[in-house]
Design a protein around this motif. Structure first.
Motif, PDB file in Angstrom:
ATOM      1  N   ALA A  18       0.806  -1.227   0.000  1.00 34.48           N
ATOM      2  CA  ALA A  18       0.000   0.000   0.000  1.00 34.48           C
ATOM      3  C   ALA A  18       0.838   1.276   0.000  1.00 34.48           C
ATOM      4  CB  ALA A  18      -0.928  -0.001   1.220  1.00 34.48           C
ATOM      5  N   LYS A  19       2.111   1.173  -0.322  1.00 31.64           N
ATOM      6  CA  LYS A  19       2.992   2.342  -0.195  1.00 31.64           C
ATOM      7  C   LYS A  19       2.568   3.501  -1.084  1.00 31.64           C
ATOM      8  CE  LYS A  19       6.418   0.667  -3.563  1.00 31.64           C
ATOM      9  NZ  LYS A  19       7.840   0.300  -3.760  1.00 31.64           N
ATOM     10  N   ASN A  20       1.902   3.238  -2.198  1.00 27.42           N
ATOM     11  CA  ASN A  20       1.503   4.302  -3.115  1.00 27.42           C
ATOM     12  C   ASN A  20       0.061   4.770  -2.913  1.00 27.42           C
ATOM     13  OD1 ASN A  20       4.029   4.345  -4.441  1.00 27.42           O
ATOM     14  ND2 ASN A  20       3.423   2.595  -5.704  1.00 27.42           N
ATOM     15  N   ILE A  21      -0.620   4.218  -1.909  1.00 26.78           N
ATOM     16  CA  ILE A  21      -2.004   4.607  -1.649  1.00 26.78           C
ATOM     17  C   ILE A  21      -2.033   5.769  -0.668  1.00 26.78           C
ATOM     18  CG2 ILE A  21      -4.228   3.850  -0.731  1.00 26.78           C
ATOM     19  CD1 ILE A  21      -3.540   1.025  -1.620  1.00 26.78           C
ATOM     20  N   LEU A  22      -2.626   6.870  -1.064  1.00 32.46           N
ATOM     21  CA  LEU A  22      -2.735   8.050  -0.217  1.00 32.46           C
ATOM     22  C   LEU A  22      -4.149   8.142   0.340  1.00 32.46           C
ATOM     23  CD1 LEU A  22      -0.821  10.682  -2.402  1.00 32.46           C
ATOM     24  CD2 LEU A  22       0.057   9.303  -0.502  1.00 32.46           C
ATOM     25  N   PHE A  23      -4.252   8.103   1.653  1.00 30.33           N
ATOM     26  CA  PHE A  23      -5.544   8.217   2.319  1.00 30.33           C
ATOM     27  C   PHE A  23      -5.622   9.617   2.914  1.00 30.33           C
ATOM     28  CE2 PHE A  23      -8.038   6.727   6.292  1.00 30.33           C
ATOM     29  CZ  PHE A  23      -9.192   7.293   5.796  1.00 30.33           C
ATOM     30  N   ARG A  24      -6.315  10.513   2.217  1.00 36.09           N
ATOM     31  CA  ARG A  24      -6.356  11.918   2.622  1.00 36.09           C
ATOM     32  C   ARG A  24      -7.661  12.309   3.302  1.00 36.09           C
ATOM     33  NH1 ARG A  24      -4.931  14.745  -2.997  1.00 36.09           N
ATOM     34  NH2 ARG A  24      -6.622  13.329  -3.623  1.00 36.09           N
ATOM     35  N   GLY A  25      -8.650  11.442   3.233  1.00 28.73           N
ATOM     36  CA  GLY A  25      -9.956  11.801   3.759  1.00 28.73           C
ATOM     37  C   GLY A  25     -10.182  11.357   5.185  1.00 28.73           C
ATOM     38  N   GLN A  26     -11.461  11.273   5.550  1.00 30.83           N
ATOM     39  CA  GLN A  26     -11.847  10.890   6.901  1.00 30.83           C
ATOM     40  C   GLN A  26     -12.175   9.404   7.011  1.00 30.83           C
ATOM     41  OE1 GLN A  26     -11.700  12.743   9.523  1.00 30.83           O
ATOM     42  NE2 GLN A  26     -12.725  11.465  11.056  1.00 30.83           N
ATOM     43  N   ALA A  27     -12.681   8.820   5.941  1.00 32.97           N
ATOM     44  CA  ALA A  27     -13.083   7.415   6.003  1.00 32.97           C
ATOM     45  C   ALA A  27     -12.918   6.760   4.630  1.00 32.97           C
ATOM     46  CB  ALA A  27     -14.523   7.284   6.479  1.00 32.97           C
ATOM     47  N   VAL A  84     -13.217  10.010  14.729  1.00 37.64           N
ATOM     48  CA  VAL A  84     -12.060   9.194  14.341  1.00 37.64           C
ATOM     49  C   VAL A  84     -12.127   8.883  12.847  1.00 37.64           C
ATOM     50  CG1 VAL A  84     -11.873   8.163  16.622  1.00 37.64           C
ATOM     51  CG2 VAL A  84     -13.208   6.993  14.858  1.00 37.64           C
ATOM     52  N   ARG A  85     -10.970   8.624  12.260  1.00 37.93           N
ATOM     53  CA  ARG A  85     -10.922   8.181  10.874  1.00 37.93           C
ATOM     54  C   ARG A  85     -11.252   6.693  10.826  1.00 37.93           C
ATOM     55  NH1 ARG A  85      -5.417   9.755   8.188  1.00 37.93           N
ATOM     56  NH2 ARG A  85      -6.615  10.087   6.270  1.00 37.93           N
ATOM     57  N   LEU A  86     -11.690   6.224   9.671  1.00 41.02           N
ATOM     58  CA  LEU A  86     -12.119   4.838   9.526  1.00 41.02           C
ATOM     59  C   LEU A  86     -11.502   4.231   8.267  1.00 41.02           C
ATOM     60  CD1 LEU A  86     -15.955   5.290  10.151  1.00 41.02           C
ATOM     61  CD2 LEU A  86     -14.273   4.524  11.836  1.00 41.02           C
ATOM     62  N   ILE A  87     -11.156   2.945   8.371  1.00 40.12           N
ATOM     63  CA  ILE A  87     -10.823   2.146   7.195  1.00 40.12           C
ATOM     64  C   ILE A  87     -11.524   0.805   7.364  1.00 40.12           C
ATOM     65  CG2 ILE A  87      -9.028   1.205   5.712  1.00 40.12           C
ATOM     66  CD1 ILE A  87      -7.027   2.985   7.000  1.00 40.12           C
ATOM     67  N   ALA A  88     -12.258   0.388   6.340  1.00 38.84           N
ATOM     68  CA  ALA A  88     -12.977  -0.883   6.417  1.00 38.84           C
ATOM     69  C   ALA A  88     -13.043  -1.501   5.026  1.00 38.84           C
ATOM     70  CB  ALA A  88     -14.384  -0.662   6.980  1.00 38.84           C
ATOM     71  N   THR A  89     -13.443  -2.765   4.983  1.00 43.70           N
ATOM     72  CA  THR A  89     -13.637  -3.448   3.709  1.00 43.70           C
ATOM     73  C   THR A  89     -15.080  -3.927   3.602  1.00 43.70           C
ATOM     74  OG1 THR A  89     -13.100  -5.699   4.478  1.00 43.70           O
ATOM     75  CG2 THR A  89     -11.252  -4.285   3.822  1.00 43.70           C
ATOM     76  N   ILE A 147     -20.655   8.724   5.217  1.00 40.81           N
ATOM     77  CA  ILE A 147     -19.449   8.829   6.046  1.00 40.81           C
ATOM     78  C   ILE A 147     -18.176   8.536   5.252  1.00 40.81           C
ATOM     79  CG2 ILE A 147     -20.722   8.238   8.141  1.00 40.81           C
ATOM     80  CD1 ILE A 147     -19.406   5.492   8.077  1.00 40.81           C
ATOM     81  N   PHE A 148     -18.272   7.733   4.193  1.00 49.67           N
ATOM     82  CA  PHE A 148     -17.080   7.390   3.427  1.00 49.67           C
ATOM     83  C   PHE A 148     -16.861   8.393   2.302  1.00 49.67           C
ATOM     84  CE2 PHE A 148     -17.983   3.293   5.425  1.00 49.67           C
ATOM     85  CZ  PHE A 148     -16.714   2.984   5.898  1.00 49.67           C
ATOM     86  N   ASP A 149     -15.701   9.049   2.357  1.00 49.99           N
ATOM     87  CA  ASP A 149     -15.357  10.001   1.312  1.00 49.99           C
ATOM     88  C   ASP A 149     -14.312   9.441   0.346  1.00 49.99           C
ATOM     89  OD1 ASP A 149     -12.983  10.143   2.836  1.00 49.99           O
ATOM     90  OD2 ASP A 149     -13.669  11.934   3.880  1.00 49.99           O
ATOM     91  N   THR A 150     -13.790   8.249   0.635  1.00 48.79           N
ATOM     92  CA  THR A 150     -12.772   7.633  -0.210  1.00 48.79           C
ATOM     93  C   THR A 150     -13.119   6.169  -0.421  1.00 48.79           C
ATOM     94  OG1 THR A 150     -11.103   9.090   0.778  1.00 48.79           O
ATOM     95  CG2 THR A 150     -10.306   7.229  -0.520  1.00 48.79           C
ATOM     96  N   PHE A 151     -13.116   5.728  -1.683  1.00 52.11           N
ATOM     97  CA  PHE A 151     -13.370   4.334  -2.015  1.00 52.11           C
ATOM     98  C   PHE A 151     -12.165   3.794  -2.782  1.00 52.11           C
ATOM     99  CE2 PHE A 151     -17.503   6.131  -1.338  1.00 52.11           C
ATOM    100  CZ  PHE A 151     -18.236   5.120  -0.731  1.00 52.11           C
TER     101      PHE A 151
END
Length: 274
Positions: free
Chosen positions: A123-132, A226-231, A254-258
């Protein structure tokens, strides 16, 4: 690449172990079906071992994988078992149903052993800039693998609480992030609430959102800042929009990034915030 190969071999009958050496780096799944040959599922094909699977083989695998643990035995009622090393065993056979709910498997006829692998740096090239962020993909497309490395990357600089209900995200032997706290063996709704209340995380991560209770727990945590990451199981955004179980997540926005995975292990990202 990291794989708990010895742990995988330890749950298999002795007569099968020596025949798997050639596929240590490429085996995705091992399928054992009663009175049929052993199927090896590779990235582009299946191979078959000549041995016929017996009831004793199936029983050996389950007993070795569960180590007669009451918690592990309880998960069999959900149709799966997590073996040492994070390898997941799907179970089919004669079901026991009580009050309309699967209570267990009386006689096992088939096992699908999914080989757990870790790819540090994936995941080194994945940028997570949002909240979820929600990671979407069909079964077997790598959701858990990429979630593992992404949370590990974030935990180098932020406090990340991982709710690892089945001990598949970070089984023993898989490296974790230096600012990561992991709650093992707790159902996701209670686990998300617990780490939110007790661990003060910057981010909460959870694998396989599959029930309305999971969705509500994520919405509550998001409301606390809090920020969230889920599948989630969906083969793309259109599939995600069709699934009723995810309606609360869609309606709450709630999810701003997919992060959308593809069958060939590639992915693309959709960001919904400005």
């Amino acid at each position: 690449m990291i794989c708990a190969w010895k742990e995988l071999l330890s749950i298999l009958p002795q007569r099968l172990r020596g025949q798997l050496a050639a596929w240590e780096d490429s085996l995705l799944e091992l399928r054992l079906r009663l009175n049929r040959p052993v199927e090896l599922v590779l990235s582009r094909e299946s191979r078959w071992l000549p041995e016929t699977v017996t009831q004793e083989d199936l029983s050996f695998c389950l007993n070795a994988a569960s180590r007669y643990s009451p918690w592990s035995a309880a998960t069999i009622s959900q149709g799966y078992l997590t073996a040492p090393g994070g390898h997941r065993i799907g179970i089919c056979g004669e079901a026991v149903v009580k009050d309309g709910t699967l209570a267990g498997i009386r006689t096992v006829h088939s096992l699908c052993i999914r080989v757990a692998r870790d790819f540090p740096g994936l995941a080194k090239n994945i940028l997570f800039r949002g909240q979820a962020m929600l990671i979407l993909g069909a079964p077997g497309w790598g959701k858990t693998t990429i979630l593992r490395d992404l949370t590990r990357k974030l935990a180098e600089s932020s406090t990340v609480a991982v709710v690892d209900e089945r001990q598949e995200l970070f089984p023993p032997g898989f490296p974790t992030g230096k600012k990561m706290d992991i709650l093992y063996g707790c159902p996701k709704p209670q686990g998300i609430e617990t780490v939110l209340r007790t661990m003060g995380p910057d981010c909460i991560a959870a694998d396989e959102i599959t029930a309305p209770e999971d969705c509500q727990a994520l919405i509550q945590a998001w409301g606390c800042g809090v920020r969230l990451i889920a599948t989630a199981h969906a083969a793309g955004m259109n599939d995600f929009r069709r699934r009723c179980v995810y309606a609360p997540l869609r309606e709450s926005h709630i999810f701003d990034t997919f992060l959308i995975l593809h069958r060939d292990k590639s992915y693309h990202m959709e960001e919904l915030y400005p």
